[in-house]
Design a protein around this motif. Structure first.
Motif, short mmCIF file in Angstrom:
data_model
loop_
_atom_site.label_atom_id
_atom_site.label_comp_id
_atom_site.label_asym_id
_atom_site.label_seq_id
_atom_site.Cartn_x
_atom_site.Cartn_y
_atom_site.Cartn_z
N GLY A 610 0.82 -1.20 0.00
CA GLY A 610 0.00 0.00 0.00
C GLY A 610 0.85 1.25 0.00
O GLY A 610 1.96 1.27 0.55
N VAL A 611 0.33 2.30 -0.63
CA VAL A 611 0.98 3.61 -0.62
C VAL A 611 -0.08 4.63 -0.24
O VAL A 611 -1.12 4.73 -0.90
N VAL A 612 0.16 5.37 0.84
CA VAL A 612 -0.75 6.41 1.30
C VAL A 612 -0.19 7.76 0.89
O VAL A 612 0.96 8.08 1.22
N LEU A 613 -0.99 8.54 0.16
CA LEU A 613 -0.57 9.87 -0.28
C LEU A 613 -1.32 10.90 0.54
O LEU A 613 -2.55 10.93 0.55
N SER A 614 -0.57 11.76 1.23
CA SER A 614 -1.18 12.66 2.20
C SER A 614 -2.02 13.76 1.54
O SER A 614 -3.12 14.06 2.00
N HIS A 615 -1.51 14.34 0.43
CA HIS A 615 -2.26 15.41 -0.22
C HIS A 615 -1.68 15.65 -1.61
O HIS A 615 -0.83 14.87 -2.08
N ALA A 616 -2.10 16.71 -2.29
CA ALA A 616 -1.85 16.87 -3.72
C ALA A 616 -0.59 17.65 -4.05
O ALA A 616 -0.39 17.98 -5.23
N SER A 634 0.07 -2.81 -4.69
CA SER A 634 -1.26 -3.41 -4.54
C SER A 634 -2.35 -2.37 -4.42
O SER A 634 -3.43 -2.52 -5.01
N ASN A 635 -2.13 -1.30 -3.65
CA ASN A 635 -3.17 -0.31 -3.39
C ASN A 635 -2.55 1.06 -3.18
O ASN A 635 -1.43 1.17 -2.68
N VAL A 636 -3.32 2.09 -3.57
CA VAL A 636 -2.94 3.48 -3.29
C VAL A 636 -4.12 4.14 -2.59
O VAL A 636 -5.27 4.00 -3.03
N TYR A 637 -3.84 4.86 -1.50
CA TYR A 637 -4.88 5.49 -0.69
C TYR A 637 -4.69 7.00 -0.73
O TYR A 637 -3.58 7.51 -0.52
N VAL A 638 -5.79 7.74 -0.97
CA VAL A 638 -5.77 9.20 -1.01
C VAL A 638 -6.98 9.73 -0.24
O VAL A 638 -7.92 8.99 0.07
N SER A 639 -6.96 11.04 0.03
CA SER A 639 -8.09 11.67 0.69
C SER A 639 -9.16 11.99 -0.35
O SER A 639 -8.88 12.02 -1.56
N PRO A 640 -10.40 12.26 0.06
CA PRO A 640 -11.45 12.60 -0.90
C PRO A 640 -11.19 13.89 -1.66
O PRO A 640 -11.83 14.16 -2.68
N LEU A 641 -10.23 14.70 -1.18
CA LEU A 641 -9.98 16.01 -1.77
C LEU A 641 -8.72 16.04 -2.62
O LEU A 641 -8.28 17.10 -3.04
N MET A 642 -8.16 14.86 -2.90
CA MET A 642 -6.90 14.79 -3.65
C MET A 642 -7.03 15.42 -5.03
O MET A 642 -6.11 16.09 -5.51
N PHE A 643 -8.18 15.22 -5.66
CA PHE A 643 -8.36 15.71 -7.04
C PHE A 643 -9.41 16.82 -7.10
O PHE A 643 -10.01 17.06 -8.15
N ASP A 644 -9.62 17.51 -5.99
CA ASP A 644 -10.61 18.59 -5.93
C ASP A 644 -10.00 19.88 -6.48
O ASP A 644 -8.96 20.33 -6.01
N ARG A 700 -6.86 24.89 2.20
CA ARG A 700 -6.41 24.30 0.94
C ARG A 700 -5.87 22.89 1.17
O ARG A 700 -6.14 22.26 2.18
N ASP A 701 -5.06 22.40 0.22
CA ASP A 701 -4.66 20.99 0.27
C ASP A 701 -3.83 20.65 1.50
O ASP A 701 -3.96 19.57 2.08
N ASN A 702 -2.95 21.57 1.95
CA ASN A 702 -2.15 21.28 3.14
C ASN A 702 -3.04 21.05 4.35
O ASN A 702 -2.80 20.13 5.15
N ALA A 703 -4.05 21.89 4.51
CA ALA A 703 -4.94 21.77 5.67
C ALA A 703 -5.73 20.47 5.64
O ALA A 703 -6.24 20.03 6.68
N ASN A 704 -5.84 19.84 4.48
CA ASN A 704 -6.61 18.60 4.34
C ASN A 704 -5.71 17.38 4.16
O ASN A 704 -6.12 16.38 3.58
N SER A 705 -4.49 17.46 4.66
CA SER A 705 -3.58 16.32 4.57
C SER A 705 -4.12 15.14 5.37
O SER A 705 -4.74 15.31 6.43
N LEU A 719 1.64 10.47 11.56
CA LEU A 719 2.13 10.96 10.25
C LEU A 719 1.14 11.99 9.72
O LEU A 719 0.04 11.63 9.26
N PRO A 720 1.49 13.29 9.76
CA PRO A 720 0.52 14.34 9.42
C PRO A 720 0.68 15.00 8.06
O PRO A 720 -0.04 15.96 7.75
N GLY A 721 1.62 14.57 7.21
CA GLY A 721 1.80 15.22 5.92
C GLY A 721 2.20 16.67 6.09
O GLY A 721 3.08 17.01 6.90
N ASP A 722 1.51 17.58 5.37
CA ASP A 722 1.78 19.02 5.46
C ASP A 722 0.68 19.72 6.25
O ASP A 722 0.30 20.87 5.94
#
Length: 821
Positions: A610-616, A634-644, A700-705, A719-722
């Protein structure tokens, strides 16, 4: 035997440690002197065989001392003594040592956050550094890198440079290629960087009659003639193949040559020197030149070409072999391939003993040794009975030509197969790639490249005498290069033609090539090769078995890689699963992918569960496309706002490119949000998403990591991303939690509310992933220290590994483990 003894001494000195580093030089010299005196005494007294052993031991000691002197000692006024880890502005004076290497701007890439323009590089010898109002004399060579295209600087010119100067950065992660060690082997311990060519001024130009300047001018004339008579589309490739200027090729074409296993064609090597000598010798054999004159002319031109090409180890090796072969012809002596290759090796090691550890030098000598062995076997089977010879003589010229072409194609293919079988393990060990397609395309490329080389050399020689002939030669050369490029780029598209792999371990490589050496000695003794071949097959099977074995453990490892301004956290879970949290860097996406992949291969990891991507932001995922080429994901995980489009400010080029790449690779893309949990095969591991909610927050995207909490055996990782305002306020408004390990939000930026976040999660360890410490990061570190946390920075200590089990939490730092002696 002398070459093997020299190699042994160099290896012993490199692998030695402790007190031998401090006292090794005099110890080697004393031991060499004792062995030499005793050996000469025994040889003079009775020709005792022990004398041979002692004399070889003296060679071992001499080689060890020579490497020790080269590796551990440098002048008292060396430039490296005045440099620091953090680059500092300097004004210095230097002398240019060779031609400018100019690289075009890389092609546009949505995954590259910072645009990169053309770059220049030149090797210089620094003579003086300004210290206040005075100048201090210094010594040492280094590379001068410039953003932009530097012109009108030639070898021998004296320069005044305003730049940043600092020590070279060592490898920061396990498995990563160490440029610092590579440059140290070349005697360079620091580098100079200029932001603009305007920072460089030529204070004095060298005379055109100085040998170095004359060779440089000769190389430039060759470049101009190739540019004049070749088609524009093939000019850069021609200069790369004939003159070694491969930095001018675009990244895509260069990658095609690497992936198809034909990158050696872009390196000025023994093939170039051999073809040049062959072409001149053909003129001699035609009767246009006397034999003695032809021998001298061939030797002079080969040596001249080696000097123009820069004297790289493959060129030195080939030049020594050609010159000694010519000398044997002149003296009427028989040529021994093994001795020729050994003398060439001694010449290369005498110039620079650290070349023994360079992959290019190893592959160069290995290929030539394989060709020599194949030629020996071929010569044994070449005997033709008189009846067969008579039948062949009665055939028509067309039949003879067809047979000649087929025979040469067969032997080229067999030689290509032999070389691939021998060098494939070493290539996989150094570069983690294998290219079976090279077996098929090499027989097609060899005649094309040979014709291109001969016609290219001819253009350089005859253009000023017969321009019409040079134009015709240019068309032939361009056509051959066009066909070669087409074969390489087409072969690159074949899925089975090349693939990445972890590569065998070092101990397997050592045993395999030691066995090949023994087999070569057996072959030259005309003994059956059945049992050596059987042992080689068994050992290859052992290597495949080891390479295919997965590593499982009963504890969890979490490693924070050092990727510059970016993030990559590798979690090795109990049971063998591997999970990545982010995978990117603000710099080159290819370099980030190589860094992460090298670490994974070093750990024996061949699959990402699995690969978890924090934001865009691209510095958190731009390495993922490169990892998809190298690993099964096998899998990639993103937030609902990755492509917003609103959250990302409309910057969707990179996210959409990533989405298309995942679809092409058939990798499932999952959306996760607050209170979701990721499934693992271990019931003891709990991975929970703490942020963002499904609809996100107003930022924006950082706040939604994606904020990930990982718990195992009573330990926890956050693990909080940005993550930053207002998202971080939404998190700290929840019930406070205590964590053992924290990845500092947004690379340690003060915008991530370090005091408030530290009070909320009270970590024991804080890891800052980013470039060197800035004032913002210093404020962040102080904030976390106030709650009792220990703060580590990946730019300072390299990769940071935490091992979690039921009993304890341990941490280790890569630079602390691998500090050079």
């Amino acid at each position: 035997m002398l070459a093997l003894a020299s190699a042994l001494g160099i290896v012993l000195d490199r692998w030695s440690g402790g007190w031998l580093v401090e006292h090794g030089l005099w110890l080697w010299w004393v031991a060499a002197g004792i062995c030499l005196v005793c050996g000469v005494y025994l040889q003079a007294r009775a020709g005792d065989r022990r004398a041979t052993v002692l004399l070889l031991a003296a060679v071992v000691c001499l080689a060890g001392g020579w490497h020790h002197l080269h590796w551990h000692y440098f002048a008292h006024d060396h430039l490296a003594r005045f440099t620091t880890d953090v680059p500092q502005p300097v004004c210095l004076r230097a002398v240019a040592l060779d031609r400018i290497k100019w690289s075009p701007a890389p092609p546009s890439n949505p995954l590259r956050a910072l645009p990169v323009g053309p770059r220049s590089e030149i090797r210089v010898r620094v003579t003086r550094v300004r210290d206040g109002r005075t100048w201090r004399d210094v010594s040492g060579t280094c590379k001068l890198r410039i953003d932009g295209e530097l012109r009108n600087v030639m070898a021998g010119d004296e320069l005044q440079v305003f730049a940043l100067m600092g020590k070279l950065t060592p490898a920061l992660n396990p498995g990563e290629y160490d440029w610092q060690l590579s440059e140290r082997g070349a005697g360079r311990h620091c580098e100079i960087y200029c932001k603009s060519p305007a920072c460089i001024t030529v204070t004095r130009a060298e005379s055109d009659w100085v040998a170095r300047r004359w060779l440089h001018n000769l190389g430039r004339r060759c470049e101009r003639r190739l540019a004049t008579y070749l088609r524009p589309a093939q000019r850069d490739l021609a200069q790369a193949i004939l003159l070694g200027a491969r930095e001018r090729l675009n990244d895509n074409l260069y990658d095609d040559f690497i992936r198809t296993g034909t990158i050696h064609l872009l390196v000025v090597s023994g093939m170039h020197v051999g073809l040049l000598a062959l072409a001149i010798w053909a003129i001699v054999c035609s009767g246009l030149l006397p034999r003695q004159t032809g021998l001298w002319l061939t030797a002079v031109l080969v040596i001249g070409y080696a000097m123009v090409a820069g004297g790289r180890p493959p060129v030195v090796r080939a030049s020594v072999i050609v010159v000694l072969t010519l000398a044997s012809y002149a003296l009427g002596r028989r040529v021994s391939p093994a001795n020729l290759l050994s003398i060439a090796a001694l010449a290369v090691l005498a110039l620079n003993p650290t070349e023994l550890f360079r992959s290019g030098t190893q592959l160069s000598f290995l290929c030539v040794a394989t060709l020599a062995a194949y030629g020996t076997v071929f010569q044994r089977e070449r005997t033709i009975d008189p009846l067969t010879r008579l039948i062949r003589d009665t055939r028509s010229p067309l039949q003879k030509l067809i047979r000649w072409l087929l025979t040469n194609f067969k032997h080229t293919a067999l030689a290509s197969l032999a070389i691939w079988l021998v060098v494939a393990p070493l290539v996989a060990y150094h570069f983690h790639i294998t290219s079976p397609i090279s077996i098929l395309i090499t027989p097609l490329l060899w005649p094309l490249i040979a014709i291109a080389l001969v016609t290219g050399f001819a253009i350089c020689f005859v253009a000023w005498i017969l321009p019409p002939l040079a134009w015709l030669l240019g068309e032939v050369c361009s056509l051959c290069l066009w066909a070669s490029e087409g074969i390489v780029t087409s072969s690159r598209q074949l899925e089975w033609g090349n693939f990445y792999l972890a590569g065998p371990p070092g101990w397997w490589i050592l045993v395999f090539y030691s066995g090949l050496l023994v087999a070569a000695l057996v072959m030259w003794s005309r003994v059956s090769l059945t049992w050596p071949a059987s042992l080689a097959a068994i050992w290859v099977a052992v290597g495949l078995l080891v390479a295919g074995t997965s590593r499982h453990s009963d504890h969890m490892r979490c490693t924070f890689l050092s990727v510059g301004h970016g993030t990559c956290v590798v979690m090795e879970l109990p049971g063998g699963e591997t999970l990545l949290y982010d995978s990117g860097s603000l710099g080159s996406p290819d370099r980030a992918a190589r860094t992460i992949a090298s670490f994974l291969w070093n750990k024996g990891i061949r699959k990402l569960d699995g690969v978890v991507l924090s934001h865009a932001d691209v510095d958190h995922y731009n390495a993922l496309p490169g990892l998809l080429q190298r690993f099964d994901v096998s899998n990639v995980y993103v937030s609902p706002l990755m492509f917003d489009p609103w959250i990302t400010d409309g910057r969707l080029d990179a996210p959409n490119f990533l989405k298309r790449t995942l679809e092409t690779a058939n990798v499932p893309l999952h959306t996760v949000w607050m209170n979701d949990r990721l499934r693992t095969s271990s019931d003891q591991v709990e991975i929970e998403v703490l942020h963002p909610p499904r609809s996100g927050v107003a930022g924006r995207d950082n706040a939604n990591s994606l904020l990930l909490a990982v718990r195992y055996a009573g330990h926890s990782i956050l693990l909080p991303g940005d993550l930053e305002s207002p998202g971080i306020q939404a998190v700290t408004a929840e019930r406070a939690q205590a964590f053992d390990i924290l990845l500092a939000p947004h690379h340690g930026s003060r915008n991530s509310d370090p005091p408030g976040f530290a009070a909320w999660c009270t970590p024991k360890w804080v890891v800052v992933s980013g470039p060197r410490v800035t004032p913002d990061q210093q404020f962040t570190a102080d904030s976390y220290r106030e709650v009792g946390a220990k703060v580590l920075h990946t730019a300072d200590v390299g990769a940071i590994e935490f091992t979690l089990d039921d009993n304890d939490l341990k941490q280790s730092q890569f630079l602390a483990r691998s500090a050079p002696k």
